[in-house]
Scaffold this motif. Structure first.
Motif, PDB file in Angstrom:
ATOM      1  N   CYS A  48       0.830  -1.203   0.000  1.00 23.98           N
ATOM      2  CA  CYS A  48       0.000   0.000   0.000  1.00 23.98           C
ATOM      3  C   CYS A  48       0.866   1.255   0.000  1.00 23.98           C
ATOM      4  O   CYS A  48       0.613   2.201  -0.752  1.00 23.98           O
ATOM      5  CB  CYS A  48      -0.929   0.000   1.215  1.00 23.98           C
ATOM      6  SG  CYS A  48      -2.037   1.421   1.289  1.00 23.98           S
ATOM      7  N   ILE A  49       1.906   1.260   0.817  1.00 23.63           N
ATOM      8  CA  ILE A  49       2.826   2.393   0.878  1.00 23.63           C
ATOM      9  C   ILE A  49       3.531   2.578  -0.463  1.00 23.63           C
ATOM     10  O   ILE A  49       3.665   3.696  -0.970  1.00 23.63           O
ATOM     11  CB  ILE A  49       3.857   2.196   2.006  1.00 23.63           C
ATOM     12  CG1 ILE A  49       3.163   2.293   3.373  1.00 23.63           C
ATOM     13  CG2 ILE A  49       4.980   3.225   1.907  1.00 23.63           C
ATOM     14  CD1 ILE A  49       4.076   1.990   4.544  1.00 23.63           C
ATOM     15  N   VAL A  50       3.976   1.460  -1.053  1.00 27.27           N
ATOM     16  CA  VAL A  50       4.658   1.522  -2.352  1.00 27.27           C
ATOM     17  C   VAL A  50       3.727   2.102  -3.416  1.00 27.27           C
ATOM     18  O   VAL A  50       4.116   2.972  -4.206  1.00 27.27           O
ATOM     19  CB  VAL A  50       5.135   0.121  -2.768  1.00 27.27           C
ATOM     20  CG1 VAL A  50       5.687   0.152  -4.201  1.00 27.27           C
ATOM     21  CG2 VAL A  50       6.199  -0.393  -1.802  1.00 27.27           C
ATOM     22  N   LEU A  52       1.028   4.054  -3.056  1.00 26.01           N
ATOM     23  CA  LEU A  52       0.743   5.473  -2.844  1.00 26.01           C
ATOM     24  C   LEU A  52       1.950   6.351  -3.187  1.00 26.01           C
ATOM     25  O   LEU A  52       1.794   7.461  -3.698  1.00 26.01           O
ATOM     26  CB  LEU A  52       0.318   5.713  -1.401  1.00 26.01           C
ATOM     27  CG  LEU A  52      -1.073   5.189  -1.010  1.00 26.01           C
ATOM     28  CD1 LEU A  52      -1.335   5.434   0.467  1.00 26.01           C
ATOM     29  CD2 LEU A  52      -2.159   5.850  -1.861  1.00 26.01           C
ATOM     30  N   LYS A  53       3.144   5.829  -2.924  1.00 27.19           N
ATOM     31  CA  LYS A  53       4.343   6.601  -3.256  1.00 27.19           C
ATOM     32  C   LYS A  53       4.474   6.778  -4.761  1.00 27.19           C
ATOM     33  O   LYS A  53       4.951   7.817  -5.239  1.00 27.19           O
ATOM     34  CB  LYS A  53       5.589   5.915  -2.691  1.00 27.19           C
ATOM     35  CG  LYS A  53       6.853   6.744  -2.868  1.00 27.19           C
ATOM     36  CD  LYS A  53       8.053   6.091  -2.193  1.00 27.19           C
ATOM     37  CE  LYS A  53       9.292   6.953  -2.346  1.00 27.19           C
ATOM     38  NZ  LYS A  53      10.490   6.332  -1.706  1.00 27.19           N
ATOM     39  N   LEU A  54       4.038   5.777  -5.527  1.00 32.02           N
ATOM     40  CA  LEU A  54       4.118   5.856  -6.984  1.00 32.02           C
ATOM     41  C   LEU A  54       3.253   6.976  -7.549  1.00 32.02           C
ATOM     42  O   LEU A  54       3.522   7.482  -8.642  1.00 32.02           O
ATOM     43  CB  LEU A  54       3.698   4.513  -7.604  1.00 32.02           C
ATOM     44  CG  LEU A  54       4.662   3.344  -7.390  1.00 32.02           C
ATOM     45  CD1 LEU A  54       4.060   2.062  -7.961  1.00 32.02           C
ATOM     46  CD2 LEU A  54       6.014   3.618  -8.039  1.00 32.02           C
ATOM     47  N   ASN A  56       2.671   9.795  -5.770  1.00 28.36           N
ATOM     48  CA  ASN A  56       2.980  10.969  -4.940  1.00 28.36           C
ATOM     49  C   ASN A  56       1.960  11.189  -3.824  1.00 28.36           C
ATOM     50  O   ASN A  56       1.565  12.318  -3.537  1.00 28.36           O
ATOM     51  CB  ASN A  56       3.078  12.226  -5.818  1.00 28.36           C
ATOM     52  CG  ASN A  56       4.226  12.163  -6.806  1.00 28.36           C
ATOM     53  OD1 ASN A  56       5.325  11.714  -6.458  1.00 28.36           O
ATOM     54  ND2 ASN A  56       3.977  12.573  -8.039  1.00 28.36           N
ATOM     55  N   TRP A  57       1.520  10.077  -3.221  1.00 29.67           N
ATOM     56  CA  TRP A  57       0.641  10.102  -2.048  1.00 29.67           C
ATOM     57  C   TRP A  57      -0.706  10.767  -2.330  1.00 29.67           C
ATOM     58  O   TRP A  57      -1.342  11.309  -1.433  1.00 29.67           O
ATOM     59  CB  TRP A  57       1.336  10.799  -0.871  1.00 29.67           C
ATOM     60  CG  TRP A  57       2.692  10.241  -0.595  1.00 29.67           C
ATOM     61  CD1 TRP A  57       3.882  10.796  -0.961  1.00 29.67           C
ATOM     62  CD2 TRP A  57       3.001   9.004   0.052  1.00 29.67           C
ATOM     63  NE1 TRP A  57       4.926   9.992  -0.576  1.00 29.67           N
ATOM     64  CE2 TRP A  57       4.416   8.877   0.053  1.00 29.67           C
ATOM     65  CE3 TRP A  57       2.233   7.985   0.632  1.00 29.67           C
ATOM     66  CZ2 TRP A  57       5.062   7.785   0.612  1.00 29.67           C
ATOM     67  CZ3 TRP A  57       2.891   6.898   1.195  1.00 29.67           C
ATOM     68  CH2 TRP A  57       4.278   6.811   1.173  1.00 29.67           C
ATOM     69  N   LYS A  58      -1.128  10.726  -3.571  1.00 31.10           N
ATOM     70  CA  LYS A  58      -2.425  11.297  -3.933  1.00 31.10           C
ATOM     71  C   LYS A  58      -3.528  10.285  -3.642  1.00 31.10           C
ATOM     72  O   LYS A  58      -3.680   9.284  -4.349  1.00 31.10           O
ATOM     73  CB  LYS A  58      -2.440  11.691  -5.414  1.00 31.10           C
ATOM     74  CG  LYS A  58      -1.495  12.834  -5.755  1.00 31.10           C
ATOM     75  CD  LYS A  58      -1.545  13.161  -7.238  1.00 31.10           C
ATOM     76  CE  LYS A  58      -0.589  14.302  -7.577  1.00 31.10           C
ATOM     77  NZ  LYS A  58      -0.601  14.613  -9.040  1.00 31.10           N
ATOM     78  N   GLU A 179      -4.520   2.862  -6.920  1.00 33.90           N
ATOM     79  CA  GLU A 179      -3.793   3.048  -5.660  1.00 33.90           C
ATOM     80  C   GLU A 179      -4.745   3.402  -4.522  1.00 33.90           C
ATOM     81  O   GLU A 179      -4.591   2.913  -3.392  1.00 33.90           O
ATOM     82  CB  GLU A 179      -2.739   4.141  -5.830  1.00 33.90           C
ATOM     83  CG  GLU A 179      -1.599   3.787  -6.776  1.00 33.90           C
ATOM     84  CD  GLU A 179      -1.976   3.892  -8.254  1.00 33.90           C
ATOM     85  OE1 GLU A 179      -1.217   3.383  -9.090  1.00 33.90           O
ATOM     86  OE2 GLU A 179      -3.035   4.503  -8.571  1.00 33.90           O
TER      87      GLU A 179
END
Length: 295
Positions: A48-50, A52-54, A56-58, A179
């Motif tokens: 999930c973190i990976v 969202l990082k892809l 830019n946490w949008k 995401e």
């Protein structure tokens, strides 16, 4: 890539297939399935973190996205909760073949509501895949737990929940990012951990060896990564194709790896299932791209 949905679908089958084989290798009757669920829910955080990082946490937080995302999450995780109880009250060798037919619900809904269509090769692949699924789960045997209809109702409920989840996963991909969908899947899985705890027998919890958590988590994260790949597969591919392909492909990989790693000789039904799964996968993969893409 010409068929991005196929790349992600293959990743799902590999992740879930390896997960299934390793689960069989490390299975321990002393570990409650509810504890395994809780560990799996925590492993969902990593992909999930990976994801969202892809982007830019949008994260999409509008009302529709929250409702759709949580619906997908609760259908998946809630179905898992029901499955735990179903296996405790009825025969697993009858429950799992029923649950494995969940793609049938996805296909019907996608055909009627999303107007998805496929060509002759795709149709043949879907039919063969649906025939294949119960064969992988079938095992001969008798159960002393075949009493009443509760287990049957629960099995149908799980089948319905997972069939609906796949449909809503595709439907939601048309309205929100993959995401964000996975974020809400992770959140709902974590929210249901207290339910899993309440379903856990106190004696089993007291006897649980906490040193096994890393090995369990190492296996369960394969399931979590596969779940993320599944969301992406539904983003690019048709639900009526992705669902039967992944549901037939994962048991195929698990069976082959079990034969290689454990030396297990499958029964006649599973051998037939392996052969049909290979045929179904080939037919679904070679269907011309023009008929695969959603309109």
């Amino acid at each position: 890539m010409k068929k991005p949905w196929l790349l992600y679908a293959i990743a799902v089958t590999l992740m879930w297939g390896l997960w299934g084989a390793l689960t069989a290798m490390l299975s321990n009757g002393d570990i409650p399935s509810t504890i395994i669920y809780a560990i799996w829910a925590f492993t969902m955080i990593i992909p999930c973190i990976v994801a969202l990082k892809l982007v830019n946490w949008k994260l999409e937080t509008d009302k529709r996205s929250i409702i759709l995302g949580c619906t997908i999450g609760f259908l998946g995780s809630g179905g898992q909760m029901l499955l735990f109880y179903a296996v405790d009250t009825g025969p697993a060798y009858l429950i799992f073949p029923i649950v494995s037919l969940s793609p049938l619900i996805t296909i019907v809904l996608s055909f009627l509501l999303l107007k998805e269509r496929t060509g002759k090769l795709g149709t043949a692949g879907i039919i063969i895949a649906l025939i294949t699924l119960p064969l992988f789960e079938y095992s001969e045997g008798n159960s002393t737990n075949v009493h009443g209809l509760m287990w049957f109702i629960l099995a149908l409920s799980v089948m319905t929940a997972w069939g609906l989840q796949a449909y809503f996963m595709k439907f939601s991909n048309n309205h929100m990012s993959a995401e964000s969908i996975f974020f809400y899947m992770t959140a709902t899985a974590l929210l249901l951990i207290p339910v899993a705890y309440l379903m856990t027998d106190a004696q089993s919890l007291n006897q649980f060896d906490f040193s096994t958590i890393p090995s369990i988590a190492g296996v369960q994260i394969l399931n979590s990564i596969g779940a993320l790949c599944l969301v992406y597969a539904f983003r690019y591919g048709k639900a009526m194709v992705v669902s039967p392909l992944t549901n037939a492909g994962a048991p195929l990989i698990s069976s082959v790896l079990s034969i290689i790693l454990l030396g297990i000789i499958p029964g006649d039904f599973k051998i037939l299932g392996i052969a049909l799964a290979v045929i179904a996968a080939i037919l679904l993969a070679i269907e011309p791209e023009e008929t695969k893409q959603s309109s």
